[in-house]
Design an enzyme around this catalytic site. Structure first.
Site, PDB file in Angstrom:
ATOM      1  N   GLY A   1      14.686 -12.308  -8.347  1.00 58.32           N
ATOM      2  CA  GLY A   1      14.741 -12.033  -9.936  1.00 58.32           C
ATOM      3  C   GLY A   1      15.547 -10.715  -9.009  1.00 58.32           C
ATOM      4  O   GLY A   1      16.851 -10.066  -9.679  1.00 58.32           O
ATOM      5  N   ARG A   2      14.752  -9.849  -7.885  1.00 55.45           N
ATOM      6  CA  ARG A   2      14.896  -8.379  -7.906  1.00 55.45           C
ATOM      7  C   ARG A   2      14.577  -8.648  -6.446  1.00 55.45           C
ATOM      8  O   ARG A   2      13.941  -7.157  -5.949  1.00 55.45           O
ATOM      9  CB  ARG A   2      14.418  -7.501  -8.921  1.00 55.45           C
ATOM     10  CG  ARG A   2      13.270  -7.233  -8.739  1.00 55.45           C
ATOM     11  CD  ARG A   2      13.009  -6.272  -9.815  1.00 55.45           C
ATOM     12  NE  ARG A   2      11.423  -6.523 -11.343  1.00 55.45           N
ATOM     13  CZ  ARG A   2      11.352  -5.710 -11.879  1.00 55.45           C
ATOM     14  NH1 ARG A   2      11.503  -4.042 -10.984  1.00 55.45           N
ATOM     15  NH2 ARG A   2       9.702  -6.215 -12.391  1.00 55.45           N
TER      16      ARG A   2
ATOM     17  N   ASP B   1      18.375  -6.442 -14.377  1.00 54.83           N
ATOM     18  CA  ASP B   1      19.547  -5.230 -13.377  1.00 54.83           C
ATOM     19  C   ASP B   1      18.880  -5.320 -11.628  1.00 54.83           C
ATOM     20  O   ASP B   1      19.843  -5.336 -10.790  1.00 54.83           O
ATOM     21  CB  ASP B   1      19.690  -4.356 -13.317  1.00 54.83           C
ATOM     22  CG  ASP B   1      18.218  -3.365 -13.212  1.00 54.83           C
ATOM     23  OD1 ASP B   1      17.295  -4.184 -13.549  1.00 54.83           O
ATOM     24  OD2 ASP B   1      17.905  -2.417 -13.801  1.00 54.83           O
TER      25      ASP B   1
ATOM     26  N   ARG C   1       7.595  -4.963   0.926  1.00 59.32           N
ATOM     27  CA  ARG C   1       6.702  -6.291   1.190  1.00 59.32           C
ATOM     28  C   ARG C   1       6.297  -6.475   1.647  1.00 59.32           C
ATOM     29  O   ARG C   1       7.301  -7.354   2.241  1.00 59.32           O
ATOM     30  CB  ARG C   1       6.344  -6.941  -0.637  1.00 59.32           C
ATOM     31  CG  ARG C   1       6.850  -5.907  -1.968  1.00 59.32           C
ATOM     32  CD  ARG C   1       5.776  -7.039  -2.945  1.00 59.32           C
ATOM     33  NE  ARG C   1       6.793  -7.617  -3.710  1.00 59.32           N
ATOM     34  CZ  ARG C   1       6.572  -8.527  -4.663  1.00 59.32           C
ATOM     35  NH1 ARG C   1       5.706  -8.074  -5.126  1.00 59.32           N
ATOM     36  NH2 ARG C   1       7.189  -9.419  -4.705  1.00 59.32           N
TER      37      ARG C   1
ATOM     38  N   ASP D   1       3.878 -17.834 -12.195  1.00 58.63           N
ATOM     39  CA  ASP D   1       4.702 -16.942 -11.223  1.00 58.63           C
ATOM     40  C   ASP D   1       4.474 -15.656 -10.401  1.00 58.63           C
ATOM     41  O   ASP D   1       4.856 -15.652  -9.600  1.00 58.63           O
ATOM     42  CB  ASP D   1       6.272 -16.643 -12.435  1.00 58.63           C
ATOM     43  CG  ASP D   1       5.914 -15.522 -12.932  1.00 58.63           C
ATOM     44  OD1 ASP D   1       5.101 -16.629 -14.347  1.00 58.63           O
ATOM     45  OD2 ASP D   1       6.262 -14.359 -13.141  1.00 58.63           O
ATOM     46  N   ASN D   2       3.057 -15.350 -10.894  1.00 63.16           N
ATOM     47  CA  ASN D   2       2.225 -13.863 -10.425  1.00 63.16           C
ATOM     48  C   ASN D   2       1.572 -14.590  -9.473  1.00 63.16           C
ATOM     49  O   ASN D   2       0.191 -13.588  -9.758  1.00 63.16           O
ATOM     50  CB  ASN D   2       2.272 -13.109 -11.379  1.00 63.16           C
ATOM     51  CG  ASN D   2       3.364 -12.041 -12.100  1.00 63.16           C
ATOM     52  OD1 ASN D   2       4.845 -12.413 -11.115  1.00 63.16           O
ATOM     53  ND2 ASN D   2       3.406 -12.000 -12.842  1.00 63.16           N
TER      54      ASN D   2
ATOM     55  N   ASP E   1       2.343  -9.125  -7.149  1.00 66.88           N
ATOM     56  CA  ASP E   1       2.679  -8.503  -8.440  1.00 66.88           C
ATOM     57  C   ASP E   1       1.909  -7.630  -8.981  1.00 66.88           C
ATOM     58  O   ASP E   1       1.724  -7.817 -10.455  1.00 66.88           O
ATOM     59  CB  ASP E   1       3.699  -9.601  -8.744  1.00 66.88           C
ATOM     60  CG  ASP E   1       4.959  -9.885  -8.042  1.00 66.88           C
ATOM     61  OD1 ASP E   1       5.278 -10.010  -7.334  1.00 66.88           O
ATOM     62  OD2 ASP E   1       5.757 -11.032  -9.355  1.00 66.88           O
TER      63      ASP E   1
HETATM   64  P1  AMP Z   1       7.541 -10.410 -13.177  1.00 64.12           P
HETATM   65  O1  AMP Z   1       7.295  -9.888 -15.191  1.00 64.12           O
HETATM   66  O2  AMP Z   1       8.487  -8.503 -12.909  1.00 64.12           O
HETATM   67  O3  AMP Z   1       6.564 -10.832 -12.540  1.00 64.12           O
HETATM   68  O4  AMP Z   1       8.687 -10.980 -13.396  1.00 64.12           O
HETATM   69  C1  AMP Z   1       8.911 -11.978 -13.634  1.00 64.12           C
HETATM   70  C2  AMP Z   1      10.763 -12.190 -13.839  1.00 64.12           C
HETATM   71  O5  AMP Z   1      11.460 -11.388 -14.045  1.00 64.12           O
HETATM   72  C3  AMP Z   1      10.613 -12.489 -12.076  1.00 64.12           C
HETATM   73  O6  AMP Z   1      11.627 -13.503 -12.158  1.00 64.12           O
HETATM   74  C4  AMP Z   1      11.563 -11.506 -11.447  1.00 64.12           C
HETATM   75  O7  AMP Z   1      12.095 -11.434 -10.699  1.00 64.12           O
HETATM   76  C5  AMP Z   1      12.343 -10.939 -12.301  1.00 64.12           C
HETATM   77  N1  AMP Z   1      12.809  -9.950 -12.813  1.00 64.12           N
HETATM   78  C6  AMP Z   1      11.633  -8.589 -13.170  1.00 64.12           C
HETATM   79  N2  AMP Z   1      12.895  -7.600 -13.849  1.00 64.12           N
HETATM   80  C7  AMP Z   1      13.886  -8.266 -12.907  1.00 64.12           C
HETATM   81  C8  AMP Z   1      14.653  -7.393 -13.151  1.00 64.12           C
HETATM   82  N3  AMP Z   1      15.041  -5.986 -13.328  1.00 64.12           N
HETATM   83  N4  AMP Z   1      16.115  -7.540 -12.462  1.00 64.12           N
HETATM   84  C9  AMP Z   1      16.167  -8.899 -11.913  1.00 64.12           C
HETATM   85  N5  AMP Z   1      15.262  -9.990 -12.471  1.00 64.12           N
HETATM   86  C10 AMP Z   1      13.851  -9.065 -12.886  1.00 64.12           C
HETATM   87 MG    MG Z   2       6.659 -11.968 -10.300  1.00 62.48          MG
END
Ligand code: AMP
Ligand code: MG
Length: 494
Positions: A93-94, A126, A177, A253-254, A263
């Site tokens: 997502g980012r 975002d 990364r 997913d991590n 992550d």
């Molecule tokens: P995380 O908790 O960081 O492992 O993220 C979980 C999911 O949310 C993943 O699909 C990330 O890509 C998405 N995600 C987290 N933060 C953002 C952000 N600021 N913008 C877009 N996607 C995000």
């Molecule tokens: Mg993640």
């Protein structure tokens, strides 16, 4: 663009998969990018010379202000179990995959920009990452690497004054990364729960051919490969436990298909030891508490095996039996690795029956007094077989009486294997780090960089690149956190 990075041997293996696995994306530019840190050591490994890294075009590429020719960047799609609940679609997502290259030695490296803007998988968010969390990810991945713990790595950290809204208004950053592969358990879960089971084998083959080539010709290659992942994951959990690392968000997913730590969000190294320590303030129930990590690693492997059942046998019952056999390798792999890790931390060479009790007794003493995990293990290297010489760490332990009693048992155990004091101290100092990335250290570097002063990031990179060495001029980095550091809270907000 002619930057040397673009002249490397880009193989882009992921692009050989059909577009069901990803979407092509372009990074969103950032204004006034500034290189907070560049990892020249890793740059050398991927095939860049020191001169190449001075190229201003490199900054444009690593900030997302320029793209590789031909629109090679992609965001991949995955799913995942988040805090135990299945989420059918997540994805990068980012983060965007710049591509994959092969260095002159033949090693594969994927380069990913985290925080480079929105993708089709951004959902409501975002696509950005804030400087605070980017510094934490950058520093910790390199700190873990120096500790010898499997991890994704970080090549560059770029900051921008562009505002990003979190609980407060912060500013944006991008981390480049690096890992052999960023494929996660969740990539397989996505296709399994979408009932696109025919998509599992091409993805598994992509991973096996690139990273488990020794298994590629086996008739049971999928079972053998999953068995290796289960064992790698178990060993990784043992490494986390014995170094006092708390991941914070162990969602599937991590979890890396290569058994890498991936992550870095609300992670933390234990300061004062508490077995139930929860490092992530968003984790109210303590699902990912320190003492839960090995169990969660197992559960995550069970989710991966569930998602890959169609690879194991066409008959579901047989596939389940095979999967159970593979999963059954986890407890033994974990128990062996963690005991070996603890024994090394005590400097023991032989294996004796009471070793596990000896270790648990020491951990209980630390737990009761919330005594500093890193300092207390490091301090054990000064224990002498001669009972008249007390190790200086004794002064830091709350329950001195219990520690003195424990020392008697420890010394008896050492004498039973004729342990040599100086040789044991050398061994122990090579496995009990003096320096870990404590939250308050990262916080100091963050606050300075937020004011445009990046020297502390560089200083921490240097200290943490030699975590086992005495660095007398940097003694303060090995100190316990100051009392005012207690307010530092890390959460999922990043
Ligand atoms: P995380 O908790 O960081 O492992 O993220 C979980 C999911 O949310 C993943 O699909 C990330 O890509 C998405 N995600 C987290 N933060 C953002 C952000 N600021 N913008 C877009 N996607 C995000
Ligand atoms: Mg993640």
């Amino acid at each position: 663009m002619s930057t040397a990075l673009l002249q490397l041997d880009w193989v882009d293996r992921f692009l050989q998969l059909p577009e069901a696995y990803y979407t092509r994306v372009r990074p969103e530019p950032l204004s006034a990018p500034r290189m907070v840190h560049f990892n020249t050591e890793l740059a050398g490994q991927i095939g860049l010379s020191a001169a190449d890294t001075q190229d201003p075009e490199l900054l444009a590429l690593l900030s997302g202000n320029a793209s590789r020719p031909g629109d090679k960047a992609i965001a991949t799609v995955y799913a995942g179990h988040q805090f135990g609940h299945f989420v059918p679609q997540l994805g990068d997502g980012r983060a965007l995959l710049l591509g994959q290259l092969r260095n002159p030695q033949g090693d594969l490296f994927e380069l990913q920009l985290k925080g480079a803007g929105r993708t089709p998988y951004s959902r409501f968010a975002d696509g950005r990452a804030v400087l605070r969390s980017s510094i934490r990810e950058y520093l910790c991945s390199e700190a873990m690497q120096a500790l010898g713990i499997p991890t994704t790595r970080a090549l560059a950290l770029v900051a921008s004054p562009d505002p990003v809204q979190r609980e407060t208004l912060e500013t944006a950053a991008v981390v480049c990364r690096v890992a052999p592969s960023f494929v996660r358990f969740g990539h397989f879960e996505y296709f399994f729960y979408l009932h696109q089971h025919e998509r599992l084998a091409p993805l598994a083959d992509h991973v096996i051919d690139g990273h488990f080539a020794h298994l590629a010709a086996r008739p049971d290659k999928y079972a053998a490969w999953l068995g290796e992942i289960v064992e790698r994951t178990a060993r990784l959990m043992a490494r986390w436990q014995t170094v006092g690392f708390c991941h914070g968000v162990m969602n599937t997913d991590n979890f890396s298909i290569l058994g890498l730590t991936i992550d870095y969000g609300p992670y933390g190294f234990l300061d004062g030891f508490q077995s139930g320590h929860i490092c992530n303030h968003s984790d109210e129930a303590g699902r990912y508490a320190y003492d839960q990590q090995p169990r969660i690693g197992y559960w995550n492997c069970s989710r991966l095996l569930q998602a890959t059942l169609p690879l194991l046998h066409e008959t579901p019952e047989t596939a389940v039996e095979i999967a159970q056999g593979i999963l059954a390798r986890y407890p033994g792999a974990y128990a062996d690795a963690v005991l070996e890790g603890w024994r090394a931390k005590l400097g023991l060479l032989d294996t004796r029956d009471g070793d596990r009790d000896l270790i648990n007794a020491f951990l209980n003493i630390l737990d009761r007094g919330a005594n500093d995990f890193t300092r207390c293990f490091r301090g054990l290297a000064a224990v002498r077989c001669d009972a008249t010489i007390a190790p200086p760490i004794r002064d830091e332990i709350t329950d001195v009486a219990a520690f003195d009693a424990w020392l008697q048992d420890y010394r008896a155990r050492l004498q039973a294997e004729d342990s040599d004091d100086p040789a044991r101290a050398v061994r122990m100092n090579a496995v009990n780090p003096k320096y870990v990335l404590r939250n308050h250290l990262a916080q100091t570097a963050i606050e300075l960089s937020e004011h445009g002063e990046d020297t502390e990031v560089d200083c921490l990179m240097q200290v943490l690149s030699r975590p086992f060495d005495e660095q007398p001029e940097r003694e303060r980095y090995a100190a316990p956190p100051p009392p005012q550091a207690a307010h530092i809270a890390v959460s999922c907000s990043s």
